[in-house]
Design a protein around this motif. Structure first.
Motif, PDB file in Angstrom:
ATOM      1  N   LYS A  42      -4.372 -41.988   1.231  1.00 58.81           N
ATOM      2  CA  LYS A  42      -4.323 -40.631   1.771  1.00 58.81           C
ATOM      3  C   LYS A  42      -5.261 -39.764   0.953  1.00 58.81           C
ATOM      4  N   LEU A  43      -5.947 -38.838   1.610  1.00 61.60           N
ATOM      5  CA  LEU A  43      -6.957 -38.043   0.923  1.00 61.60           C
ATOM      6  C   LEU A  43      -6.447 -36.690   0.431  1.00 61.60           C
ATOM      7  N   THR A  44      -5.301 -36.247   0.925  1.00 55.43           N
ATOM      8  CA  THR A  44      -4.775 -34.945   0.517  1.00 55.43           C
ATOM      9  C   THR A  44      -4.480 -34.935  -0.976  1.00 55.43           C
ATOM     10  N   GLY A  45      -4.911 -33.881  -1.647  1.00 55.85           N
ATOM     11  CA  GLY A  45      -4.662 -33.732  -3.074  1.00 55.85           C
ATOM     12  C   GLY A  45      -5.764 -34.262  -3.957  1.00 55.85           C
ATOM     13  N   ALA A  46      -6.729 -34.987  -3.384  1.00 59.75           N
ATOM     14  CA  ALA A  46      -7.803 -35.560  -4.196  1.00 59.75           C
ATOM     15  C   ALA A  46      -8.632 -34.470  -4.865  1.00 59.75           C
ATOM     16  N   GLY A  47      -8.984 -33.432  -4.101  1.00 59.53           N
ATOM     17  CA  GLY A  47      -9.762 -32.336  -4.672  1.00 59.53           C
ATOM     18  C   GLY A  47      -9.007 -31.604  -5.766  1.00 59.53           C
ATOM     19  N   ASP A  48      -7.685 -31.465  -5.594  1.00 62.05           N
ATOM     20  CA  ASP A  48      -6.873 -30.796  -6.611  1.00 62.05           C
ATOM     21  C   ASP A  48      -6.844 -31.613  -7.900  1.00 62.05           C
ATOM     22  N   SER A  49      -6.725 -32.926  -7.772  1.00 59.86           N
ATOM     23  CA  SER A  49      -6.740 -33.787  -8.951  1.00 59.86           C
ATOM     24  C   SER A  49      -8.102 -33.770  -9.631  1.00 59.86           C
ATOM     25  N   LEU A  50      -9.166 -33.690  -8.828  1.00 64.66           N
ATOM     26  CA  LEU A  50     -10.504 -33.604  -9.398  1.00 64.66           C
ATOM     27  C   LEU A  50     -10.618 -32.367 -10.286  1.00 64.66           C
ATOM     28  N   VAL A  51     -10.126 -31.238  -9.794  1.00 62.88           N
ATOM     29  CA  VAL A  51     -10.166 -29.998 -10.586  1.00 62.88           C
ATOM     30  C   VAL A  51      -9.340 -30.157 -11.855  1.00 62.88           C
ATOM     31  N   ALA A  52      -8.125 -30.705 -11.719  1.00 65.65           N
ATOM     32  CA  ALA A  52      -7.245 -30.850 -12.874  1.00 65.65           C
ATOM     33  C   ALA A  52      -7.839 -31.789 -13.913  1.00 65.65           C
ATOM     34  N   GLY A  53      -8.402 -32.915 -13.475  1.00 62.76           N
ATOM     35  CA  GLY A  53      -9.002 -33.853 -14.408  1.00 62.76           C
ATOM     36  C   GLY A  53     -10.163 -33.249 -15.166  1.00 62.76           C
ATOM     37  N   THR A  54     -10.975 -32.448 -14.463  1.00 61.42           N
ATOM     38  CA  THR A  54     -12.104 -31.786 -15.105  1.00 61.42           C
ATOM     39  C   THR A  54     -11.617 -30.756 -16.121  1.00 61.42           C
ATOM     40  N   LEU A  55     -10.608 -29.969 -15.745  1.00 63.17           N
ATOM     41  CA  LEU A  55     -10.055 -28.973 -16.661  1.00 63.17           C
ATOM     42  C   LEU A  55      -9.430 -29.632 -17.893  1.00 63.17           C
ATOM     43  N   ALA A  56      -8.725 -30.736 -17.684  1.00 61.99           N
ATOM     44  CA  ALA A  56      -8.115 -31.428 -18.809  1.00 61.99           C
ATOM     45  C   ALA A  56      -9.181 -31.937 -19.779  1.00 61.99           C
ATOM     46  N   ALA A  57     -10.292 -32.436 -19.240  1.00 61.22           N
ATOM     47  CA  ALA A  57     -11.384 -32.902 -20.094  1.00 61.22           C
ATOM     48  C   ALA A  57     -12.021 -31.749 -20.859  1.00 61.22           C
ATOM     49  N   LEU A  58     -12.201 -30.614 -20.205  1.00 58.21           N
ATOM     50  CA  LEU A  58     -12.752 -29.443 -20.888  1.00 58.21           C
ATOM     51  C   LEU A  58     -11.858 -29.021 -22.043  1.00 58.21           C
ATOM     52  N   SER A  59     -10.543 -29.151 -21.873  1.00 58.84           N
ATOM     53  CA  SER A  59      -9.611 -28.767 -22.930  1.00 58.84           C
ATOM     54  C   SER A  59      -9.689 -29.712 -24.118  1.00 58.84           C
ATOM     55  N   GLU A  60     -10.318 -30.884 -23.910  1.00 63.95           N
ATOM     56  CA  GLU A  60     -10.500 -31.859 -24.986  1.00 63.95           C
ATOM     57  C   GLU A  60     -11.903 -31.792 -25.568  1.00 63.95           C
ATOM     58  N   SER A  61     -12.576 -30.666 -25.398  1.00 62.13           N
ATOM     59  CA  SER A  61     -13.912 -30.430 -25.961  1.00 62.13           C
ATOM     60  C   SER A  61     -15.002 -31.287 -25.325  1.00 62.13           C
ATOM     61  N   ALA A 117      -1.561 -27.665 -11.103  1.00 66.65           N
ATOM     62  CA  ALA A 117      -0.702 -27.448 -12.264  1.00 66.65           C
ATOM     63  C   ALA A 117       0.084 -28.704 -12.627  1.00 66.65           C
ATOM     64  N   GLU A 118       0.665 -29.383 -11.626  1.00 63.37           N
ATOM     65  CA  GLU A 118       1.424 -30.602 -11.921  1.00 63.37           C
ATOM     66  C   GLU A 118       0.506 -31.706 -12.440  1.00 63.37           C
ATOM     67  N   SER A 119      -0.696 -31.797 -11.883  1.00 64.89           N
ATOM     68  CA  SER A 119      -1.656 -32.793 -12.370  1.00 64.89           C
ATOM     69  C   SER A 119      -2.007 -32.533 -13.833  1.00 64.89           C
ATOM     70  N   LEU A 120      -2.162 -31.260 -14.200  1.00 63.71           N
ATOM     71  CA  LEU A 120      -2.445 -30.917 -15.594  1.00 63.71           C
ATOM     72  C   LEU A 120      -1.314 -31.380 -16.506  1.00 63.71           C
ATOM     73  N   VAL A 121      -0.073 -31.203 -16.037  1.00 62.87           N
ATOM     74  CA  VAL A 121       1.079 -31.648 -16.833  1.00 62.87           C
ATOM     75  C   VAL A 121       0.981 -33.143 -17.110  1.00 62.87           C
ATOM     76  N   LYS A 122       0.667 -33.930 -16.079  1.00 62.17           N
ATOM     77  CA  LYS A 122       0.567 -35.379 -16.248  1.00 62.17           C
ATOM     78  C   LYS A 122      -0.588 -35.774 -17.172  1.00 62.17           C
ATOM     79  N   LEU A 123      -1.581 -34.879 -17.271  1.00 61.77           N
ATOM     80  CA  LEU A 123      -2.735 -35.150 -18.125  1.00 61.77           C
ATOM     81  C   LEU A 123      -2.572 -34.560 -19.526  1.00 61.77           C
ATOM     82  N   GLY A 124      -1.374 -34.087 -19.818  1.00 62.63           N
ATOM     83  CA  GLY A 124      -1.070 -33.620 -21.168  1.00 62.63           C
ATOM     84  C   GLY A 124      -1.352 -32.167 -21.437  1.00 62.63           C
ATOM     85  N   VAL A 125      -1.586 -31.381 -20.391  1.00 57.89           N
ATOM     86  CA  VAL A 125      -1.856 -29.946 -20.545  1.00 57.89           C
ATOM     87  C   VAL A 125      -0.695 -29.166 -19.937  1.00 57.89           C
TER      88      VAL A 125
END
Length: 396
Positions: free
Chosen positions: A315-334, A80-88
């Motif tokens: 550090k590797l923690t959170g990488a998978g969460d950011s991957l999900v957020a980045g993908t979702l943010a891109a989907l929201s941009e068509s 959720a926080e990653s989405l905020v930083k990506l404009g969602v």
């Protein structure tokens, strides 16, 4: 207005057909026209206590000199926080205790300008905590998680109280810290309004909590261990192989691309999950990148691999969460799924280079160049259905 309509059009192309597991409900025809372009994220807010050795390897049975820090974590919260930083702007449904950690989470969430209406504050409960120990390479060596409050207090009734938010969402993301009943209720509400669901399995042990509702999942994002566990929890679609049910198969050395070699070994698990109704599998492979798997016409399965971007790993923690957020943010941009995953990979790169679970410099601008440079490097593996032929071919 045009950007708003454009987003609605792409969401219409991603919506999930109602699952046969849930009875159909009357949904107003104008629901899509009034739908907000806002994802709903459901899952844990977790205090991370992170320990890293300095100058020494970790030795069992004794203390190791190092550094200990605290960080805001939790799969759903990180996404959720990653989405905020990506404009969602997401709506978070979660739970905290009435303690210092819980107050910290609420204050921080409000500081981002986001609603805390969906965050349940439970008197007498402790905010979820995970204690993590990393090795000198920054990889997780051991961890103990106490997410009891999520399982007990993030109930189907609490989730149902936000039915309006869920059924007007662009997508609903559910993490596996919830128990099975809560996951099922979230999927039921989303399915009734044709809202796509993204399931993040969290861990091998928790990944199987969604077994009964996989037909309601548009996206899932397991690693290889979680993929195998989820597939093994389903009835077999053909005779069992000789591969032990609890193990990830050994790599096939005939492929130069190790990720596609692993996909080849995991094809039975991939096919079982797609056969169960999942539309897209985002298979995360750590340093080998990620693979997007989906069903193609004539029973074929497309597996598109994106390599990990070169990074100076902290550090590797959170990488998978950011991957999900980045993908979702891109989907929201068509942006279509097969390209959207490149944005997720670029977001993950920034996170592994950060001390935080959500990189401070994460932004849409920061991930765009990396994503566009990564797309031409993708490789596709086409798997013919085991129920037809067992041919494999690789396309550049």
């Amino acid at each position: 207005m045009m950007a708003y309509l454009r987003r609605l059009n792409v969401l219409a192309s991603h919506v999930l057909a109602p699952s046969s597991n849930f009875p159909a409900l009357e949904v107003e025809k104008n629901l899509c026209s009034s739908r907000k372009v806002r994802p709903v994220v459901i899952g844990g807010m977790v205090l991370d206590i992170q320990a890293t050795p300095v100058g020494h390897d970790i030795l069992p049975g004794t203390t190791t000199p190092g550094e200990v820090s605290y960080a805001r974590g939790g799969v759903a919260r990180n996404i959720a926080e990653s989405l905020v930083k990506l404009g969602v702007q997401p709506f978070l449904i979660s739970v905290v205790g009435d303690d210092m950690a819980g107050n910290h989470f609420l204050d921080h969430w409000q500081s981002l300008g986001l609603s805390v209406d969906g965050i349940r504050v439970c008197a007498g409960a402790s905010t979820p905590v995970i204690s993590e120990v990393y090795d000198r390479k920054g990889e997780l060596a051991a961890a103990v998680a106490d997410t009891h409050a999520v399982e007990v207090y993030l109930t189907p009734d609490w989730i149902s109280s936000f039915a309006g938010e869920i059924q007007s969402a662009s997508v609903v993301l559910v993490d596996a810290n919830l128990d099975s009943a809560a996951i099922k209720q979230a999927c039921k509400l989303a399915s009734h309004a044709d809202v796509p669901v993204w399931y993040e399995p969290v861990s091998v042990a928790k990944s199987v909590r969604a077994t009964e509702v996989l037909s309601a999942m548009t996206y899932i994002s397991p690693n290889e261990g979680e993929l195998v566990a989820m597939a093994n929890a389903l009835p077999p679609i053909r005779e069992e192989s000789d591969t032990p049910a609890t193990q990830v198969p050994a790599l096939d050395g005939s492929f130069q691309n190790l990720a596609l070699a692993l996909v080849r070994q995991l094809e039975e698990s991939i096919e079982k999950l797609l056969e169960a109704g999942v539309k897209y599998i985002v298979l995360t492979l750590g340093s080998e990148g990620a693979v997007l798997c989906s069903r193609e016409p004539f029973g074929k399965i497309s597996c598109v691999h994106y390599p990990a971007l070169s990074a100076s790993v902290v550090k590797l923690t959170g990488a998978g969460d950011s991957l999900v957020a980045g993908t979702l943010a891109a989907l929201s941009e068509s942006i279509p799924e097969v390209q959207a995953l490149a944005y997720g990979m670029a977001a993950a790169k920034l996170t592994v280079e950060s001390e935080l679970n959500v990189a401070q410099n994460l932004s849409w601008t920061a991930i765009t160049d990396g994503a566009e440079g990564l797309s031409p490097l993708a490789q596709e593996l086409i798997i013919s259905s085991r129920r037809t032929h067992r041919r494999l071919r690789v396309e550049a």
